[in-house]
Every structure is written in structure tokens, then in C-alpha cells.
Enzyme design. Structure first.
Site, short mmCIF file in Angstrom:
data_model
loop_
_atom_site.label_atom_id
_atom_site.label_comp_id
_atom_site.label_asym_id
_atom_site.label_seq_id
_atom_site.Cartn_x
_atom_site.Cartn_y
_atom_site.Cartn_z
N LYS A 1 29.18 23.36 -4.13
CA LYS A 1 29.95 22.95 -5.30
C LYS A 1 31.05 23.98 -5.57
O LYS A 1 30.83 25.19 -5.39
CB LYS A 1 29.00 22.86 -6.50
CG LYS A 1 29.61 22.39 -7.80
CD LYS A 1 28.52 22.34 -8.86
CE LYS A 1 29.06 21.84 -10.20
NZ LYS A 1 27.99 21.77 -11.22
N SER B 1 28.11 17.29 -13.09
CA SER B 1 29.35 17.88 -12.61
C SER B 1 29.36 18.15 -11.11
O SER B 1 30.40 18.48 -10.55
CB SER B 1 29.61 19.19 -13.37
OG SER B 1 28.57 20.13 -13.15
N SER C 1 23.60 17.91 -14.17
CA SER C 1 24.72 17.98 -13.23
C SER C 1 24.32 17.95 -11.76
O SER C 1 25.18 17.74 -10.90
CB SER C 1 25.55 19.24 -13.50
OG SER C 1 26.18 19.13 -14.75
#
Length: 609
Positions: free
Chosen positions: A158, A233, A257
Site C-alpha cells: 500500500k 483505504s 481499510s
């Protein structure tokens, strides 16, 4: 009475000057506001121009990469793309493929589809291929390093994790120059386990909404349906794994997330107890955001199987790997504990688990409820006892999480985004954060009169908190944690099976007016319980609605509208929750379920169209 004209005129003249002064002050203040706004707009335009050039160069560099096709049959290449990390490790051990082959196969797929789906922020091909060559060399030499959990496996990260030489923008146009000079600890830890980070994946602006979109790298599209969001996210991670651009990678989770993208994309995600995960090396946001300790963020994997989640868990949590690093790197205040191998491989019969299919505060869709029913029946068929449970005080958790989120009027995020406008998906949060308390009271009464009870109850929870109010909130969290531990004790259950989210993937920007669907994930962040999600089924044609909702208010009406936007065939996950520090139990139950359901034995990964 005597009238003194001179005194009267002097008095009027003095008042006139006071009025002039006040008018001038207001004019200067208003003018300075206009000037500041204009300067901000100009800065944004200049920065967006810089971003466009940056992205054009990134795109051209990716396009110009010469990535050789491995000397393998198409069947083997397809097998690589469809395999989880556990299977790839066996292929490496059996010398069917080399690490160089894996990097090339996945990099080619990123090169072909990564930009189109908004997944890739950077492909680290050159350094990944060198690391792969080194792994292949060590494997030829029968190095003991080959036994490391992720040895020779390319993984994705990420974009919020610091990696040397690559920007960690968090979706902010003004963070292009935020380029770490060294890898963050989490990346170092994964590399020490033999992993080859080769891909950085997209996130939402500020990484605080469950749709991944920003003004730097654009919007992440769901591999199952481009018109749907991939979650957030860690949206780029979920989409990368589902699109077979990565065999697995790392995300982070403060409200869902990791689990939301995994659920939206039909893959596997795991969030540990916050104190059993390493957040060191997760990039710096702002002093206000990084300093808060009310609800803790956790890092964890998104993968193609529970077996792979376990591989990541070992590398991230096993003291034998953590103790190789200095205290200040791995955060000495996060205790390390030995992995409970007995619990991780627990195969006892007639165990006892809890479950719930929906919540009164906001029902989940019929597809999500059916996924729980499937999981429950699979466990019962194995001889386990399943008892339906009612979660205590869900409304307190819902209101408390909103209080936490806006306890600083979102200042921690605004500090990060101080020079730019937020994307439209932040509209509701912006309104809640910026509206004065007095107006919120008025609006709350108005919403009650209009029948929008949820909004009416929500508004008073969005005010900035004083220190004593925040302390009371933290005390309430502790009480709720005890209540939920008592739930496990009273029902004598080891884990809870429940919906992974309130709905399957919905259309882009729908988070604006359907936010209650994320209730099913942030409950467990608020309580700091470990949990994971796995794919179970797909949305059926007759489930494309939200008529089952017991709440007939605007968010429910919007979910009904969005569910009717061609949601048939989208993946649906379930969630497994265990008590704090019982990660092994959570993963073990997920494994039991996955062995029975085997979603990808009966379904194919999405074709990228």
C-alpha cells in the site's frame, strides 16, 4: 435643555470615524480571505500541473519498461497468475519457476492493466528483478534463507508504507516530494523474510474513506466491474490481488481499510489486534493524526488464501524475526508474543462459535446475510455448535466511532491536506466537521421532523471534543471491550461469524450517502479485536435491492438504489472475529471455513475487460 451644536457634531464625527474603521477592518479581512483563496487556487493549479507531468513521466516509464516474457508455457504462466503464495513457494521449490519468472509475469500484468484500473502508483521493476536474481542464486546454493516465509516472492505494498526512493503521497498532490530516504520498518521486516516488494498500490486521498480516489493517481476500479469501487483505504491492494497483478501484499486498517477492499474484490484480508502488529514505517500523516491513540491503526495482509495470510502473520509477528532488529525500529512498547502453533492448527471437533446475520442499527443486504448463512451451515456440517448472538450497545459504538473520527474536527487530516481541496467523497465529513455546533442542533431537530432519525442522532456526535470528553470516550471504549469479552464468555464461543460489510461493491462515489454500510467493519477497530474476511458467494439476481432494510431513511434508500445498479455476480465475503490477541484462533476458523467453501475452486478470478 441647552443644545450644544459643537459637541453634537464632534460626537457624530467621532462615531463616523469608528464606523469607517470597522468597515475598513471588515474590508481588509474579507479582502485577505479572497486573496488567500485566490493564492490557494493558483498554488493548486500549479501543483496539479506538476502532478500531470509527474504522472505522464510515470506512465511513460512504465510503458517503456522492457519486461521479458519467461521461457515458460502459457499454462504455467496462467498457473502462476492464479496461484496463491503458498502454491508459488512449492513451484519455486520444485524448480518449475524461478523468482525472476514471478517478477516478470506479475510485472507484465501490471504494465498491461495497472494504469487502466488505477491500481499502480509505482512498479519497482529494476530493483525487484535484481532481488529476484539474488534469491535464485541463493536457492541454487541451498541457502538456509530459502526457508523464510516469503522467500523469493514478489509482493505489493500500500502506498502509505515508506519505501526508499518512492513518494508516499497518501493521495495528496502536495506530497510528491515526500520521498523516504530509507525503507520503513514494515518493508524491512518483510524483506528480511525474503519478500520482494515490487509494486506500490493506490489509496484514497488522505487514506480515510472507503473509496480509493485521489488527484494524484486517480480512481481505483474494481476488477469485477469497473463501475464499482474497490474499497478503501487499501483499495489498490485489494484490486491488485483480485486482478492477479500481485500474489499478495500489505494494507493497513483503522476502520475496515484492509477488510473492505478484500470484501469488495473477493479476496482475503486480515487485521490483527493493533498491539500485535507493527505500524512503524507507515508514513507520517500529521502530528495530530499520528499522535492520536483512541482507535489504533493496524497493518495486515491482503492475499489469495488463508494460508497466505498465515505466512504474512508469521513474518510480521513472530519474535524470531522481530528480534533481529533494534528496539527503536520495532517499537518496544508493542509486546511480542510467541505464535500459538497449537491454536493455529486446531482441528478439534464440536467447537462453539457465535454468529449474527445483520444489525438493527443498519441492516446488511440479503446477499451479505446469505453469505453468513452459508458459513454457519458449513461449520454445523462439520459438527460445530453455532449460536446466534446479539451484539451489545452497537449504537454506542456507532456514535463513539463518529465522535472519535471528528473529535479534532478532522484537523489531523486537514493538516495533511492544508494546501488542497478534498475530493468530493469527503463532502459529508467536511460538512460535519465545519458546521458550527449551534447550527448542528438546529439541523438535528429539522432531521427529526423530516423523519431522518439517523442523521438527527449523528449530528450531535460530530462536534470537536474537549480533553475530558475524549477521556470519557476512551473510558467508554474500555467498558464496551469488557461487554464484548463477556459476550464471548457467556456464550462460551471462540469466534464470531458475521457480515464483512453492509453491502457488496457499490458504484463510484456512493460512499457520499451510504456510509452506514461500513458499520460492520469499524465496530472491531473501535474494540480492537482481530478479524479477517474471506470470499463465500456472489450476489444473486434476486438480491439486487435493499428492500429488507428496517430503516426507511435516506442512506437505506440510496443503498437500495445502488444495489439495483447491476450488482449481480459481485463477490460477497464473510468476517471472522476473535478476542484480542487471539489471532491464531481467528486465522484457524477462517482456514476451516475456507477449506469447506473453496470459493475459487468454483469461481474464476475476474477477467479484466
Amino acid at each position: 435643555m441647552d443644545f450644544n451644536l459643537t459637541n453634537f457634531l464632534e460626537k457624530q464625527i467621532s462615531m463616523k470615524y469608528v464606523a469607517y474603521f470597522i468597515g475598513a477592518c471588515l474590508g481588509v479581512k474579507f479582502g485577505s480571505f479572497i486573496l488567500r483563496s485566490a493564492i490557494k487556487k493558483v498554488k493548486i493549479l500549479i501543483q496539479k500541473s506538476k502532478v500531470r507531468k509527474f504522472i505522464q513521466k510515470r506512465n511513460q516509464d512504465l510503458k517503456n519498461l522492457i519486461i521479458p516474457t519467461p521461457n515458460l508455457s502459457q499454462d504455467i504462466i496462467n498457473k502462476v497468475l492464479n496461484s496463491d503464495i503458498t502454491q508459488l513457494k512449492k513451484m519455486l521449490e520444485e524448480k518449475i519457476v524461478k523468482s525472476v519468472d514471478l517478477v516478470n509475469i506479475f510485472s507484465q500484468r501490471v504494465q498491461k492493466h495497472g494504469i487502466e484500473f488505477g491500481i499502480v502508483t509505482h512498479l519497482k521493476y529494476e530493483e525487484a528483478i535484481e532481488a529476484a536474481k539474488e534469491c535464485d542464486k541463493l536457492r541454487k546454493e541451498n541457502s538456509p534463507l530459502c526457508s523464510l516465509p516469503l522467500f523469493g516472492i514478489p509482493i505489493s505494498m500500500k502506498e502509505t508504507f515508506d519505501e526508499k526512493g518512492y513518494p508516499a503521497t497518501i493521495g495528496s498532490i502536495f506530497r510528491l516530494d515526500h520521498i523516504p530516504k530509507e525503507d520503513g520498518f514494515c518493508v524491512k521486516l518483510l524483506k528480511s523474510g525474503g519478500a520482494i516488494p515490487f509494486l506500490r498500490t493506490n489509496v484514497p486521498q488522505a487514506a480515510m474513506i472507503y473509496e480509493s480516489v485521489n488527484d494524484v493517481y486517480g480512481r481505483v476500479l474494481n476488477p469485477w466491474d469497473k463501475t464499482k469501487y474497490a474499497g478503501g483505504s487499501s483499495g489498490g491492494e485489494g484490486a491488485a490481488v483480485a486482478a492477479r497483478m500481485s500474489p499478495g501484499g500489505m494494507g493497513s486498517d483503522i476502520g475496515g481499510s484492509i477488510r473492505i477492499p478484500a470484501a469488495m474484490c473477493g479476496v482475503y484480508g486480515f487485521k490483527p489486534t493493533a498491539q500485535r502488529t507493527i505500524m512503524s514505517g507507515h508514513t507520517f500523516y500529521s502530528k495530530a493524526f499520528n499522535g492520536q491513540k483512541t482507535v489504533l491503526c493496524a497493518s495486515g495482509p491482503i492475499c489469495k488464501s488463508v494460508d497466505d495470510l498465515i505466512l504474512f502473520f508469521r513474518q510480521l509477528s513472530d519474535p524470531q524475526y522481530l528480534q533481529k532488529f533494534k528496539l527503536h525500529e520495532r517499537d518496544p512498547f508493542f509486546p511480542t508474543q510467541q505464535i500459538n502453533e497449537t491454536e493455529l492448527s486446531n482441528n478439534k471437533k464440536q467447537r462453539r462459535f457465535g454468529y449474527f446475520k445483520t444489525l438493527k442499527s443498519f441492516d446488511c443486504t440479503l446477499a451479505n446475510q446469505r453469505a453468513v448463512e452459508i458459513a454457519v451451515e458449513k461449520l454445523r456440517a462439520q459438527g460445530h455448535q453455532l449460536v446466534e448472538v446479539d451484539l451489545p450497545d452497537v449504537d454506542s459504538i456507532k456514535n463513539g466511532f463518529i465522535q472519535f473520527l471528528l473529535s479534532d474536527s478532522f484537523q489531523g487530516i486537514y493538516d495533511l491536506l492544508s494546501q488542497e481541496d478534498t475530493v468530493k467523497e469527503y463532502l459529508m465529513i467536511d460538512i460535519f466537521a465545519s458546521t458550527p455546533p449551534l447550527i448542528k442542533r438546529f439541523l438535528s431537530v429539522l432531521f427529526y421532523m423530516l423523519g431522518e432519525k439517523s442523521f438527527a442522532e449523528l449530528l450531535p456526535q460530530t462536534n470537536r471534543l474537549q480533553v475530558e470528553e475524549l477521556n470519557k470516550l476512551q473510558y467508554k471504549i474500555g467498558q464496551l471491550q469488557q461487554d464484548y469479552l463477556r459476550l464471548f464468555d457467556d456464550h462460551e464461543i471462540e469466534a464470531i461469524i458475521c457480515p464483512s460489510f453492509g453491502a457488496p461493491a457499490l458504484p463510484h462515489s456512493s460512499s457520499l450517502d451510504s456510509t452506514p454500510v461500513c458499520l460492520y467493519t469499524f465496530i472491531w477497530n473501535y474494540l480492537n479485536f482481530p478479524c479477517g474476511v474471506l470470499p463465500v458467494t456472489k450476489v444473486q439476481k434476486e438480491e439486487q435491492h435493499f428492500n429488507n432494510s428496517r430503516i426507511k431513511e435516506l442512506p437505506a434508500k440510496r443503498v437500495d438504489f445502488y444495489m439495483k445498479q447491476n450488482t449481480e455476480g459481485l463477490p460477497v465475503n464473510v468476517q471472522v472475529v476473535a478476542p484480542p490477541f487471539k489471532e491464531e484462533t481467528c486465522l484457524n476458523v477462517m482456514k476451516i471455513l475456507d477449506d469447506e467453501i473453496q470459493f475459487y475452486k468454483h469461481n474464476s478470478y475476474p477477467e479484466l475487460k
